[in-house]
Design a protein around this motif. Structure first.
Motif, PDB file in Angstrom:
ATOM      1  N   GLY A 279      43.820 130.652  55.952  1.00  0.00           N
ATOM      2  CA  GLY A 279      42.907 131.614  55.349  1.00  0.00           C
ATOM      3  C   GLY A 279      43.027 131.772  53.858  1.00  0.00           C
ATOM      4  N   GLY A 280      43.724 130.865  53.183  1.00  0.00           N
ATOM      5  CA  GLY A 280      43.866 130.952  51.740  1.00  0.00           C
ATOM      6  C   GLY A 280      42.825 130.123  51.012  1.00  0.00           C
ATOM      7  N   GLU A 281      42.897 130.137  49.681  1.00  0.00           N
ATOM      8  CA  GLU A 281      41.998 129.357  48.840  1.00  0.00           C
ATOM      9  C   GLU A 281      42.764 128.183  48.243  1.00  0.00           C
ATOM     10  OE1 GLU A 281      38.805 129.689  48.373  1.00  0.00           O
ATOM     11  OE2 GLU A 281      38.649 131.464  49.650  1.00  0.00           O
ATOM     12  N   PRO A 282      42.169 126.985  48.222  1.00  0.00           N
ATOM     13  CA  PRO A 282      42.852 125.846  47.618  1.00  0.00           C
ATOM     14  C   PRO A 282      43.184 126.113  46.156  1.00  0.00           C
ATOM     15  CG  PRO A 282      40.725 125.197  48.552  1.00  0.00           C
ATOM     16  CD  PRO A 282      40.838 126.669  48.701  1.00  0.00           C
ATOM     17  N   LEU A 283      44.332 125.679  45.723  1.00  0.00           N
ATOM     18  CA  LEU A 283      44.781 125.883  44.351  1.00  0.00           C
ATOM     19  C   LEU A 283      44.949 124.538  43.669  1.00  0.00           C
ATOM     20  CD1 LEU A 283      47.508 128.611  44.946  1.00  0.00           C
ATOM     21  CD2 LEU A 283      45.142 128.950  44.249  1.00  0.00           C
ATOM     22  N   ALA A 284      44.650 124.519  42.383  1.00  0.00           N
ATOM     23  CA  ALA A 284      44.850 123.299  41.596  1.00  0.00           C
ATOM     24  C   ALA A 284      46.267 123.293  41.050  1.00  0.00           C
ATOM     25  CB  ALA A 284      43.838 123.254  40.449  1.00  0.00           C
ATOM     26  N   PRO A 285      46.863 122.128  40.895  1.00  0.00           N
ATOM     27  CA  PRO A 285      48.190 122.082  40.284  1.00  0.00           C
ATOM     28  C   PRO A 285      48.136 122.535  38.840  1.00  0.00           C
ATOM     29  CG  PRO A 285      47.289 119.871  40.521  1.00  0.00           C
ATOM     30  CD  PRO A 285      46.371 120.788  41.247  1.00  0.00           C
ATOM     31  N   ARG A 286      49.291 122.846  38.309  1.00  0.00           N
ATOM     32  CA  ARG A 286      49.377 123.325  36.926  1.00  0.00           C
ATOM     33  C   ARG A 286      48.799 122.320  35.956  1.00  0.00           C
ATOM     34  NH1 ARG A 286      54.945 124.448  37.850  1.00  0.00           N
ATOM     35  NH2 ARG A 286      55.345 122.603  36.604  1.00  0.00           N
ATOM     36  N   GLU A 287      48.497 122.801  34.786  1.00  0.00           N
ATOM     37  CA  GLU A 287      48.010 121.928  33.722  1.00  0.00           C
ATOM     38  C   GLU A 287      49.068 120.887  33.380  1.00  0.00           C
ATOM     39  OE1 GLU A 287      46.721 122.274  29.028  1.00  0.00           O
ATOM     40  OE2 GLU A 287      47.336 124.032  30.150  1.00  0.00           O
ATOM     41  N   ASN A 288      48.649 119.701  33.131  1.00  0.00           N
ATOM     42  CA  ASN A 288      49.561 118.613  32.806  1.00  0.00           C
ATOM     43  C   ASN A 288      50.346 118.969  31.549  1.00  0.00           C
ATOM     44  OD1 ASN A 288      50.801 116.208  32.113  1.00  0.00           O
ATOM     45  ND2 ASN A 288      49.057 114.967  32.786  1.00  0.00           N
ATOM     46  N   PRO A 289      51.682 119.002  31.615  1.00  0.00           N
ATOM     47  CA  PRO A 289      52.454 119.368  30.436  1.00  0.00           C
ATOM     48  C   PRO A 289      52.367 118.332  29.328  1.00  0.00           C
ATOM     49  CG  PRO A 289      53.910 118.586  32.172  1.00  0.00           C
ATOM     50  CD  PRO A 289      52.542 118.721  32.770  1.00  0.00           C
ATOM     51  N   PHE A 290      51.899 117.138  29.632  1.00  0.00           N
ATOM     52  CA  PHE A 290      51.753 116.127  28.601  1.00  0.00           C
ATOM     53  C   PHE A 290      50.350 116.118  27.993  1.00  0.00           C
ATOM     54  CE2 PHE A 290      54.831 114.271  31.698  1.00  0.00           C
ATOM     55  CZ  PHE A 290      55.951 114.461  30.918  1.00  0.00           C
ATOM     56  N   ALA A 291      49.505 117.018  28.507  1.00  0.00           N
ATOM     57  CA  ALA A 291      48.127 117.025  28.014  1.00  0.00           C
ATOM     58  C   ALA A 291      48.063 117.383  26.549  1.00  0.00           C
ATOM     59  CB  ALA A 291      47.273 118.002  28.821  1.00  0.00           C
ATOM     60  N   GLY A 292      49.072 118.104  26.067  1.00  0.00           N
ATOM     61  CA  GLY A 292      49.088 118.509  24.663  1.00  0.00           C
ATOM     62  C   GLY A 292      49.558 117.431  23.727  1.00  0.00           C
ATOM     63  N   ALA A 293      49.895 116.271  24.225  1.00  0.00           N
ATOM     64  CA  ALA A 293      50.317 115.187  23.349  1.00  0.00           C
ATOM     65  C   ALA A 293      49.188 114.856  22.402  1.00  0.00           C
ATOM     66  CB  ALA A 293      50.682 113.961  24.175  1.00  0.00           C
ATOM     67  N   PRO A 294      49.499 114.666  21.124  1.00  0.00           N
ATOM     68  CA  PRO A 294      48.445 114.543  20.125  1.00  0.00           C
ATOM     69  C   PRO A 294      47.581 113.306  20.359  1.00  0.00           C
ATOM     70  CG  PRO A 294      50.581 113.941  19.186  1.00  0.00           C
ATOM     71  CD  PRO A 294      50.848 114.508  20.521  1.00  0.00           C
ATOM     72  N   ARG A 337      56.516 123.880  27.071  1.00  0.00           N
ATOM     73  CA  ARG A 337      56.038 122.523  27.336  1.00  0.00           C
ATOM     74  C   ARG A 337      57.210 121.578  27.602  1.00  0.00           C
ATOM     75  NH1 ARG A 337      52.493 120.384  22.695  1.00  0.00           N
ATOM     76  NH2 ARG A 337      51.091 121.930  23.568  1.00  0.00           N
ATOM     77  N   LEU A 338      58.288 121.760  26.841  1.00  0.00           N
ATOM     78  CA  LEU A 338      59.463 120.913  27.059  1.00  0.00           C
ATOM     79  C   LEU A 338      60.059 121.156  28.448  1.00  0.00           C
ATOM     80  CD1 LEU A 338      61.581 118.923  26.009  1.00  0.00           C
ATOM     81  CD2 LEU A 338      62.825 120.885  25.048  1.00  0.00           C
ATOM     82  N   LEU A 339      60.162 122.428  28.851  1.00  0.00           N
ATOM     83  CA  LEU A 339      60.703 122.742  30.177  1.00  0.00           C
ATOM     84  C   LEU A 339      59.852 122.106  31.281  1.00  0.00           C
ATOM     85  CD1 LEU A 339      61.641 126.533  29.794  1.00  0.00           C
ATOM     86  CD2 LEU A 339      63.132 124.542  29.582  1.00  0.00           C
ATOM     87  N   ARG A 340      58.537 122.228  31.145  1.00  0.00           N
ATOM     88  CA  ARG A 340      57.665 121.654  32.163  1.00  0.00           C
ATOM     89  C   ARG A 340      57.732 120.125  32.176  1.00  0.00           C
ATOM     90  NH1 ARG A 340      52.326 125.599  31.557  1.00  0.00           N
ATOM     91  NH2 ARG A 340      53.206 127.346  32.747  1.00  0.00           N
ATOM     92  N   SER A 341      57.907 119.525  31.018  1.00  0.00           N
ATOM     93  CA  SER A 341      58.039 118.071  30.955  1.00  0.00           C
ATOM     94  C   SER A 341      59.280 117.614  31.716  1.00  0.00           C
ATOM     95  CB  SER A 341      58.126 117.623  29.488  1.00  0.00           C
ATOM     96  OG  SER A 341      56.953 117.984  28.786  1.00  0.00           O
ATOM     97  N   TYR A 342      60.389 118.302  31.493  1.00  0.00           N
ATOM     98  CA  TYR A 342      61.605 117.963  32.232  1.00  0.00           C
ATOM     99  C   TYR A 342      61.406 118.176  33.738  1.00  0.00           C
ATOM    100  CZ  TYR A 342      64.604 117.352  28.117  1.00  0.00           C
ATOM    101  OH  TYR A 342      65.197 116.893  26.963  1.00  0.00           O
ATOM    102  N   ALA A 343      60.673 119.229  34.113  1.00  0.00           N
ATOM    103  CA  ALA A 343      60.431 119.492  35.532  1.00  0.00           C
ATOM    104  C   ALA A 343      59.618 118.364  36.166  1.00  0.00           C
ATOM    105  CB  ALA A 343      59.706 120.826  35.708  1.00  0.00           C
ATOM    106  N   VAL A 344      58.607 117.872  35.443  1.00  0.00           N
ATOM    107  CA  VAL A 344      57.796 116.776  35.964  1.00  0.00           C
ATOM    108  C   VAL A 344      58.633 115.506  36.143  1.00  0.00           C
ATOM    109  CG1 VAL A 344      55.887 115.223  35.419  1.00  0.00           C
ATOM    110  CG2 VAL A 344      55.634 117.676  35.068  1.00  0.00           C
TER     111      VAL A 344
END
Length: 388
Positions: A279-294, A337-344
């Motif tokens: 009975g829940g709603e589908p969720l999208a994964p978090r934003e890509n932590p590397f998306a901010g790469a220039p 962003r660094l923490l999320r990168s390490y998590a990925v």
């Protein structure tokens, strides 16, 4: 040498079995005639005795007639030969020729076939010794691979790495109880870690046709005790809540998995399926932590790289970001962003070290520390009180 003696005996027996019928002799025409004459005189003696019994001849006449018949019977018997000794010469020559050909050609033919299709150059070896030979992995099927590993572990049951390798192989073959035993042996020898515990629980669940029983649940809980963010353990424990009928708790557990999942997590599809089922709603994964790469062009070029090169490039980018933040400092968003990168990348220890550096660098900014703690909690990293 013994095997060749055995082969020779077997060959001789087979040849004799074929030649025995050829050794049977047939009687000649002369022998057949002598046999007929002997039977005639035996019947004549019997007839003389019957005539005497009927009173047609006297006793003296009977003795004289029987004496004459006996003399003729003796002459017939002397001319008769044993049928077994009566063999015509052409048949005897054929039998001898067949014997010579069979005794010589059969072994030669067998040796030629073995030399062409067998392996006479290899020494005699048991299966375990043959499995130890170096084999081209491209020609090694799964059955032979399992046999080799099992043979090795039978000889060295304390090889924890071997059990660790065998567990996933058993899982792919559907041998779930054997896989559970392999994971238990691996943990006994190598120690517990979240992955082995979660794999043990998964094997036990599959062995019970998807039912999560107490032993499997305990394995998942121990995995989470070592890694609070382990997705497989969290997913199966959420399924356990669903099987227990606690739909609300299961829905919350699936949502928590989605919140903790890194970008493009491969398990998000099945997590969203279960969310919808409860009975829940589908969720999208978090934003890509590397998306901010220039640079979007750099991002496209990165995506086009082979997997190994892409991971190496991402690792270099993350280490570069970590080095800059540690030396020069940065904003709370950059540290997150660094923490999320390490998590990925699955580098939890580095993520905890970066979190400690971030708290030191942002010690005077309460708002930044709050954002940092929220991100750390999202990734299952310990709060500031525990980190210190």
């Amino acid at each position: 040498m013994t095997i060749w003696i055995l082969f020779a005996v077997m060959t001789g027996a087979a040849v004799l079995a074929v030649l025995v019928p050829l050794s049977r002799r047939k009687p000649t025409e002369a022998a057949s005639a002598a046999e007929g004459e002997r039977l005639f005189y035996e019947d004549q003696i019997a007839e003389i005795e019957r005539d005497h019994g009927r009173g047609l001849i006297t006793a003296e006449e009977m003795r004289a007639a029987k004496a004459e018949a006996a003399r003729r019977l003796i002459r017939a018997a002397s001319n008769e030969r044993d049928p077994k000794d009566a063999v015509d010469e052409p048949a005897l020559r054929r039998r001898r020729a067949a014997s010579a050909i069979a005794l010589s050609s059969v072994p030669l033919l067998a040796l030629a076939v073995y030399g062409a299709y067998g392996s006479p150059h290899l020494p005699a070896q048991p299966l375990s010794a043959r499995l130890e030979q170096t084999i081209d992995p491209r020609n090694l099927d799964i059955t032979e691979a399992v046999a080799r590993i099992e043979a090795h572990l039978a000889a060295d049951p304390d090889d924890g790495r071997g059990w660790d390798v065998l567990g996933p192989v058993y899982m792919r073959e559907g041998r779930y109880r054997d896989a559970a035993g392999a994971y238990l042996n691996a943990m006994r020898l190598l120690g517990e870690d979240p992955t082995r515990l979660a794999n043990l629980g998964e094997a036990l669940v599959n062995a019970e046709a998807g039912v999560i029983k107490a032993q499997a649940r305990e394995a998942f809980e121990r995995a989470l005790a070592l890694d609070a963010n382990h997705p497989k353990a969290r997913f199966y424990l959420a399924q356990a809540l669903e099987q227990d009928g606690d739909v609300d708790a299961a829905r919350a557990a699936y949502e928590e998995i989605a919140r903790r999942s890194p970008a493009n997590a491969p398990w998000m599809g099945i997590v969203n399926e279960r969310l919808v089922a409860v009975g829940g709603e589908p969720l999208a994964p978090r934003e890509n932590p590397f998306a901010g790469a220039p640079g979007s062009e750099a991002g496209a070029a990165l995506a086009a790289l082979p997997e190994a090169d892409r991971l190496a490039a991402i690792g270099g980018m993350v280490e570069g970001l970590a080095s800059r933040l540690k030396e020069e400092g940065g904003t709370a968003d950059e540290w997150v962003r660094l923490l999320r990168s390490y998590a990925v990348l699955g580098e939890r220890d580095k993520a905890q070290g970066a979190l400690a550096d971030a708290r030191t660098a942002l010690a005077g900014d309460a708002q930044a520390l709050s954002a940092l703690d929220a991100a750390a909690a999202e990734m299952g990293l310990p709060p500031a009180a525990q980190a210190q």
